[in-house]
Scaffold this motif. Structure first.
Motif, PDB file in Angstrom:
ATOM      1  N   GLN A   1     -37.249 -52.371 -21.337  1.00 20.40           N
ATOM      2  CA  GLN A   1     -36.022 -53.044 -21.046  1.00 20.40           C
ATOM      3  C   GLN A   1     -34.931 -52.111 -21.222  1.00 20.40           C
ATOM      4  O   GLN A   1     -33.667 -52.367 -20.563  1.00 20.40           O
ATOM      5  CB  GLN A   1     -35.934 -54.456 -21.882  1.00 20.40           C
ATOM      6  CG  GLN A   1     -34.790 -55.100 -21.730  1.00 20.40           C
ATOM      7  CD  GLN A   1     -34.762 -56.494 -22.823  1.00 20.40           C
ATOM      8  OE1 GLN A   1     -35.631 -56.494 -23.518  1.00 20.40           O
ATOM      9  NE2 GLN A   1     -33.846 -57.520 -22.527  1.00 20.40           N
TER      10      GLN A   1
ATOM     11  N   GLN B   1     -31.760 -51.368 -18.241  1.00 21.48           N
ATOM     12  CA  GLN B   1     -30.459 -51.636 -18.782  1.00 21.48           C
ATOM     13  C   GLN B   1     -29.828 -50.176 -18.729  1.00 21.48           C
ATOM     14  O   GLN B   1     -28.694 -50.267 -17.922  1.00 21.48           O
ATOM     15  CB  GLN B   1     -30.235 -52.141 -20.117  1.00 21.48           C
ATOM     16  CG  GLN B   1     -30.548 -53.474 -20.573  1.00 21.48           C
ATOM     17  CD  GLN B   1     -30.645 -53.953 -21.796  1.00 21.48           C
ATOM     18  OE1 GLN B   1     -30.568 -53.115 -22.793  1.00 21.48           O
ATOM     19  NE2 GLN B   1     -30.742 -55.260 -21.927  1.00 21.48           N
TER      20      GLN B   1
ATOM     21  N   GLN C   1     -26.699 -49.463 -15.790  1.00 18.63           N
ATOM     22  CA  GLN C   1     -25.539 -48.841 -16.249  1.00 18.63           C
ATOM     23  C   GLN C   1     -25.014 -47.570 -15.579  1.00 18.63           C
ATOM     24  O   GLN C   1     -23.851 -47.585 -15.004  1.00 18.63           O
ATOM     25  CB  GLN C   1     -25.312 -48.649 -17.715  1.00 18.63           C
ATOM     26  CG  GLN C   1     -25.297 -49.816 -18.614  1.00 18.63           C
ATOM     27  CD  GLN C   1     -25.313 -49.456 -20.196  1.00 18.63           C
ATOM     28  OE1 GLN C   1     -25.219 -48.328 -20.364  1.00 18.63           O
ATOM     29  NE2 GLN C   1     -25.226 -50.561 -21.040  1.00 18.63           N
TER      30      GLN C   1
END
Length: 96
Positions: free
Chosen positions: A80, A84, A88
């Protein structure tokens, strides 16, 4: 576990076998009773050792299962976090 106890049982059994083969009857019954007492004591120790080992095995299996579950959770969290971070980076690329 007491190896000396096992040796006593073994030696008495060998002695009894020899006496019985020779046809000796005097003192055999007492030796058999003594040997049987020692055998009960020895088997009791063996049984205690087996029970302890089983208890330890159950504990270790439960511990291993818990650690595997924690490892799976950690892998999921890392995945996870990685997703992420990749998201980004993609956002930064588009903003530049």
């Amino acid at each position: 576990m007491n190896n000396d106890l096992f040796s006593q049982v073994k030696n008495l059994s060998l002695e009894l076998r020899s006496l019985i083969r020779q046809g000796v009857k005097e003192g055999v019954e007492e030796r058999i009773q003594k040997r049987n007492e020692l055998m009960r004591e020895w088997f009791s120790q063996v049984s205690d050792l087996i029970d302890l080992t089983n208890e330890q095995q159950v504990f270790l299996e439960d511990l291993l299962k818990e650690e595997q579950e924690l490892l799976e959770q950690l892998k999921a969290e890392q995945k996870q976090v990685g997703s992420q971070q990749q998201g980004q980076k993609n956002v930064k690329k588009y903003l530049m």
